[in-house]
Design a protein around this motif. Structure first.
Motif, PDB file in Angstrom:
ATOM      1  N   GLY A  84       5.263   7.224  -5.707  1.00  0.00           N
ATOM      2  CA  GLY A  84       5.474   5.843  -6.194  1.00  0.00           C
ATOM      3  C   GLY A  84       5.168   4.864  -4.962  1.00  0.00           C
ATOM      4  N   ASP A  85       4.071   5.262  -4.024  1.00  0.00           N
ATOM      5  CA  ASP A  85       3.400   4.493  -2.931  1.00  0.00           C
ATOM      6  C   ASP A  85       1.860   4.568  -3.263  1.00  0.00           C
ATOM      7  OD1 ASP A  85       2.483   3.149  -0.827  1.00  0.00           O
ATOM      8  OD2 ASP A  85       2.935   4.837   0.614  1.00  0.00           O
ATOM      9  N   PHE A  86       1.519   3.135  -3.915  1.00  0.00           N
ATOM     10  CA  PHE A  86       0.156   2.946  -4.107  1.00  0.00           C
ATOM     11  C   PHE A  86      -0.781   2.491  -2.949  1.00  0.00           C
ATOM     12  CE2 PHE A  86       2.336   2.637  -8.156  1.00  0.00           C
ATOM     13  CZ  PHE A  86       1.634   3.631  -8.833  1.00  0.00           C
ATOM     14  N   GLY A  87      -0.029   2.504  -1.781  1.00  0.00           N
ATOM     15  CA  GLY A  87      -0.909   1.989  -0.688  1.00  0.00           C
ATOM     16  C   GLY A  87      -0.651   0.715  -0.326  1.00  0.00           C
ATOM     17  N   ARG A  88      -1.440  -0.027   0.547  1.00  0.00           N
ATOM     18  CA  ARG A  88      -1.385  -1.359   1.158  1.00  0.00           C
ATOM     19  C   ARG A  88      -2.804  -1.978   0.825  1.00  0.00           C
ATOM     20  NH1 ARG A  88       1.947  -4.166   4.505  1.00  0.00           N
ATOM     21  NH2 ARG A  88       0.813  -5.825   5.421  1.00  0.00           N
ATOM     22  N   SER A  89      -2.597  -3.347  -0.086  1.00  0.00           N
ATOM     23  CA  SER A  89      -3.716  -3.980  -0.360  1.00  0.00           C
ATOM     24  C   SER A  89      -4.469  -4.458   0.915  1.00  0.00           C
ATOM     25  CB  SER A  89      -3.198  -5.136  -1.303  1.00  0.00           C
ATOM     26  OG  SER A  89      -4.422  -5.964  -1.400  1.00  0.00           O
ATOM     27  N   ILE A  90      -5.799  -4.194   0.835  1.00  0.00           N
ATOM     28  CA  ILE A  90      -6.637  -4.608   1.711  1.00  0.00           C
ATOM     29  C   ILE A  90      -6.893  -6.101   2.049  1.00  0.00           C
ATOM     30  CG2 ILE A  90      -9.068  -4.529   2.907  1.00  0.00           C
ATOM     31  CD1 ILE A  90      -9.057  -1.746   1.539  1.00  0.00           C
ATOM     32  N   THR A  91      -7.139  -6.774   0.565  1.00  0.00           N
ATOM     33  CA  THR A  91      -7.039  -8.214   0.680  1.00  0.00           C
ATOM     34  C   THR A  91      -5.866  -9.031   0.826  1.00  0.00           C
ATOM     35  OG1 THR A  91      -8.575  -7.906  -1.217  1.00  0.00           O
ATOM     36  CG2 THR A  91      -7.719 -10.197  -0.987  1.00  0.00           C
ATOM     37  N   TYR A  92      -4.794  -8.712   0.255  1.00  0.00           N
ATOM     38  CA  TYR A  92      -3.415  -9.327   0.439  1.00  0.00           C
ATOM     39  C   TYR A  92      -2.452  -8.859   1.537  1.00  0.00           C
ATOM     40  CZ  TYR A  92      -4.942 -11.029  -4.238  1.00  0.00           C
ATOM     41  OH  TYR A  92      -5.745 -11.644  -5.163  1.00  0.00           O
ATOM     42  N   ARG A  93      -2.916  -7.816   2.062  1.00  0.00           N
ATOM     43  CA  ARG A  93      -1.837  -7.214   3.089  1.00  0.00           C
ATOM     44  C   ARG A  93      -0.679  -7.330   2.813  1.00  0.00           C
ATOM     45  NH1 ARG A  93      -6.948  -8.282   4.690  1.00  0.00           N
ATOM     46  NH2 ARG A  93      -7.647  -8.822   6.865  1.00  0.00           N
ATOM     47  N   THR A  94      -0.422  -6.522   1.697  1.00  0.00           N
ATOM     48  CA  THR A  94       0.958  -6.215   1.268  1.00  0.00           C
ATOM     49  C   THR A  94       0.886  -5.056   0.419  1.00  0.00           C
ATOM     50  OG1 THR A  94       2.993  -7.341   0.332  1.00  0.00           O
ATOM     51  CG2 THR A  94       0.763  -7.555  -0.649  1.00  0.00           C
ATOM     52  N   ASP A  95       2.146  -4.336   0.310  1.00  0.00           N
ATOM     53  CA  ASP A  95       1.993  -3.102  -0.609  1.00  0.00           C
ATOM     54  C   ASP A  95       1.618  -3.530  -1.911  1.00  0.00           C
ATOM     55  OD1 ASP A  95       3.223  -1.881   1.801  1.00  0.00           O
ATOM     56  OD2 ASP A  95       5.057  -2.094   0.981  1.00  0.00           O
ATOM     57  N   VAL A  96       0.917  -2.588  -2.534  1.00  0.00           N
ATOM     58  CA  VAL A  96       0.265  -2.822  -3.817  1.00  0.00           C
ATOM     59  C   VAL A  96       1.367  -2.867  -4.891  1.00  0.00           C
ATOM     60  CG1 VAL A  96      -1.230  -1.719  -5.645  1.00  0.00           C
ATOM     61  CG2 VAL A  96      -1.768  -1.624  -3.295  1.00  0.00           C
ATOM     62  N   SER A  97       2.480  -1.909  -4.626  1.00  0.00           N
ATOM     63  CA  SER A  97       3.693  -1.801  -5.621  1.00  0.00           C
ATOM     64  C   SER A  97       4.166  -3.335  -5.506  1.00  0.00           C
ATOM     65  CB  SER A  97       4.629  -0.738  -5.132  1.00  0.00           C
ATOM     66  OG  SER A  97       4.207   0.457  -4.926  1.00  0.00           O
ATOM     67  N   PRO A 140      -7.245   0.115  -2.782  1.00  0.00           N
ATOM     68  CA  PRO A 140      -5.779   0.592  -3.195  1.00  0.00           C
ATOM     69  C   PRO A 140      -5.552  -0.173  -4.551  1.00  0.00           C
ATOM     70  CG  PRO A 140      -5.907   0.228  -0.929  1.00  0.00           C
ATOM     71  CD  PRO A 140      -7.251  -0.306  -1.440  1.00  0.00           C
ATOM     72  N   THR A 141      -5.785  -1.718  -4.509  1.00  0.00           N
ATOM     73  CA  THR A 141      -5.221  -2.306  -5.738  1.00  0.00           C
ATOM     74  C   THR A 141      -5.922  -1.908  -6.918  1.00  0.00           C
ATOM     75  OG1 THR A 141      -4.674  -4.064  -4.176  1.00  0.00           O
ATOM     76  CG2 THR A 141      -4.865  -4.782  -6.534  1.00  0.00           C
ATOM     77  N   VAL A 142      -7.231  -1.759  -7.000  1.00  0.00           N
ATOM     78  CA  VAL A 142      -7.997  -1.385  -8.118  1.00  0.00           C
ATOM     79  C   VAL A 142      -7.670   0.072  -8.787  1.00  0.00           C
ATOM     80  CG1 VAL A 142     -10.376  -0.985  -8.919  1.00  0.00           C
ATOM     81  CG2 VAL A 142     -10.019  -2.646  -7.456  1.00  0.00           C
ATOM     82  N   GLN A 143      -7.526   0.844  -7.748  1.00  0.00           N
ATOM     83  CA  GLN A 143      -7.091   2.271  -8.116  1.00  0.00           C
ATOM     84  C   GLN A 143      -5.625   2.197  -8.740  1.00  0.00           C
ATOM     85  OE1 GLN A 143      -7.539   3.934  -4.451  1.00  0.00           O
ATOM     86  NE2 GLN A 143      -9.932   4.328  -4.544  1.00  0.00           N
ATOM     87  N   ALA A 144      -4.753   1.472  -8.304  1.00  0.00           N
ATOM     88  CA  ALA A 144      -3.432   1.347  -8.837  1.00  0.00           C
ATOM     89  C   ALA A 144      -3.469   1.016 -10.407  1.00  0.00           C
ATOM     90  CB  ALA A 144      -2.599   0.606  -7.979  1.00  0.00           C
ATOM     91  N   ILE A 145      -4.111  -0.430 -10.209  1.00  0.00           N
ATOM     92  CA  ILE A 145      -4.263  -0.920 -11.755  1.00  0.00           C
ATOM     93  C   ILE A 145      -4.847  -0.089 -12.565  1.00  0.00           C
ATOM     94  CG2 ILE A 145      -4.994  -2.886 -13.056  1.00  0.00           C
ATOM     95  CD1 ILE A 145      -4.738  -4.540 -10.536  1.00  0.00           C
ATOM     96  N   SER A 146      -5.941   0.621 -12.627  1.00  0.00           N
ATOM     97  CA  SER A 146      -6.707   1.242 -13.214  1.00  0.00           C
ATOM     98  C   SER A 146      -5.765   2.451 -13.742  1.00  0.00           C
ATOM     99  CB  SER A 146      -7.984   2.009 -12.543  1.00  0.00           C
ATOM    100  OG  SER A 146      -8.920   0.803 -12.370  1.00  0.00           O
ATOM    101  N   LEU A 147      -5.327   2.966 -12.771  1.00  0.00           N
ATOM    102  CA  LEU A 147      -4.319   4.317 -13.218  1.00  0.00           C
ATOM    103  C   LEU A 147      -3.139   3.834 -14.017  1.00  0.00           C
ATOM    104  CD1 LEU A 147      -3.994   7.313 -12.922  1.00  0.00           C
ATOM    105  CD2 LEU A 147      -2.450   6.896 -10.719  1.00  0.00           C
TER     106      LEU A 147
END
Length: 306
Positions: free
Chosen positions: A65-78, A266-273
């Motif tokens: 359940g951990d999609f990583g940390r957003s590079i742009t927004y500096r927060t968890d993708v979840s 990380p954000t693109v990969q999470a949304i695409s998946l």
């Protein structure tokens, strides 16, 4: 589904690394950096690790359940997805409701009444099918939001009622193309059912025409209509990216566009998946409902198996 999701996860993870540029170039914002600073960025995001190592690490985190940390927004993708997903799901649900109600109604009326009514419906649905969602969004926004001032031009508002009011025009823009498609599919399926022998037998037995249409024509057409359901939902999920951008709706569609531009892996990969998983779930539900709507599907499977 598990095997397909695994394959999709590999494609989703690898596709971003085929694009030019890197997260490090975005983080530096065009500024020059010392080799030590660049190495620190690569170490933080594991950019120097072999591709397979990065993929397996990411896959293990996703399974937890951990999609990583957003590079742009500096927060968890979840956290980003949890904040933006409700607006997108509400928009898709509203558009789907409009598609189902108007698409089935127009297809029913066109098949049953025929004549000038059927011709008018065919012309209008042809126009709807030929209008892309982003074009409909611009036209509706210019006429009803900017010109007449009946609806907001952008945003999602505050509260549920305000959210629904802000999403009315985007939902219509998102649904327009699919209304025409579903209406044409419903009309064709009902016209084919009208020529069936069971319809002629029902009429010869004195069954009221309304009952003939409802029980013997429309019900036998639902299998074909339901098969289109997966395509409708997948189209809604994809086109919401364009509509959200046009109306500045803070959903996952707009987030995907911004994240792609800034190479936020990380954000693109999470949304695409997530979109792939939603699409597969919808198709699974359609496959499970099909035998319930049309028992001939289940009977045919049993006979072939026997």
């Amino acid at each position: 589904m598990a095997a397909t999701l695994l394959g999709a996860s590999f494609v989703v993870f690898g596709a971003m690394y085929l694009a030019p540029g890197s997260p490090a170039s975005f983080l530096l914002s065009g500024r020059s950096a010392s080799p030590a600073a660049l190495q620190a960025i690569n170490d933080q995001y594991h950019l120097d690790d072999p591709f397979l190592v990065r993929y397996l690490r990411w896959l293990g985190q996703v399974l937890q359940g951990d999609f990583g940390r957003s590079i742009t927004y500096r927060t968890d993708v979840s956290t980003l997805l949890a904040d933006r997903l409700p607006a997108t799901l509400t928009l898709v649900a509203m558009a789907l409701l409009v598609v189902v109600v108007l698409g089935l109604a127009l297809g029913w009326i066109g098949a049953v009444r025929g004549g000038a009514t059927d011709t008018a419906i065919l012309l209008s649905t042809t126009l709807a099918v030929g209008t892309p969602s982003f074009v409909a969004a611009v036209l509706l926004q210019g006429l009803f939001a900017v010109g007449l001032g009946w609806f907001p031009t952008s945003g999602t508002g505050d509260g549920l009622l305000d959210l629904l009011w802000h999403l009315t025009l985007p939902a219509i823009a998102l649904a327009l193309y699919l209304i025409g498609m579903l209406a044409r599919v419903t009309r064709s399926a009902m016209l084919e059912a009208l020529d069936g022998e069971h319809v002629a037998v029902a009429r010869s037995r004195g069954v009221p025409e309304r009952e003939v249409i409802r029980r013997h024509v429309f019900r036998n057409s639902l299998g074909t209509v339901l098969t289109t359901g997966g395509l409708i939902v997948s189209t809604l999920l994809v086109c919401t990216i364009l509509v959200e951008s046009a109306f500045s709706i803070g959903g996952i569609g707009q987030l995907l566009e911004l994240s792609t531009t800034t190479k936020d892996f990380p954000t693109v990969q999470a949304i695409s998946l997530l979109i792939v998983a939603l699409f597969m779930t919808v198709n699974l539900v359609v496959d499970l409902l099909h035998p319930l709507v049309d028992p001939r599907v289940a009977l045919g499977t049993r006979r072939s198996g026997a």
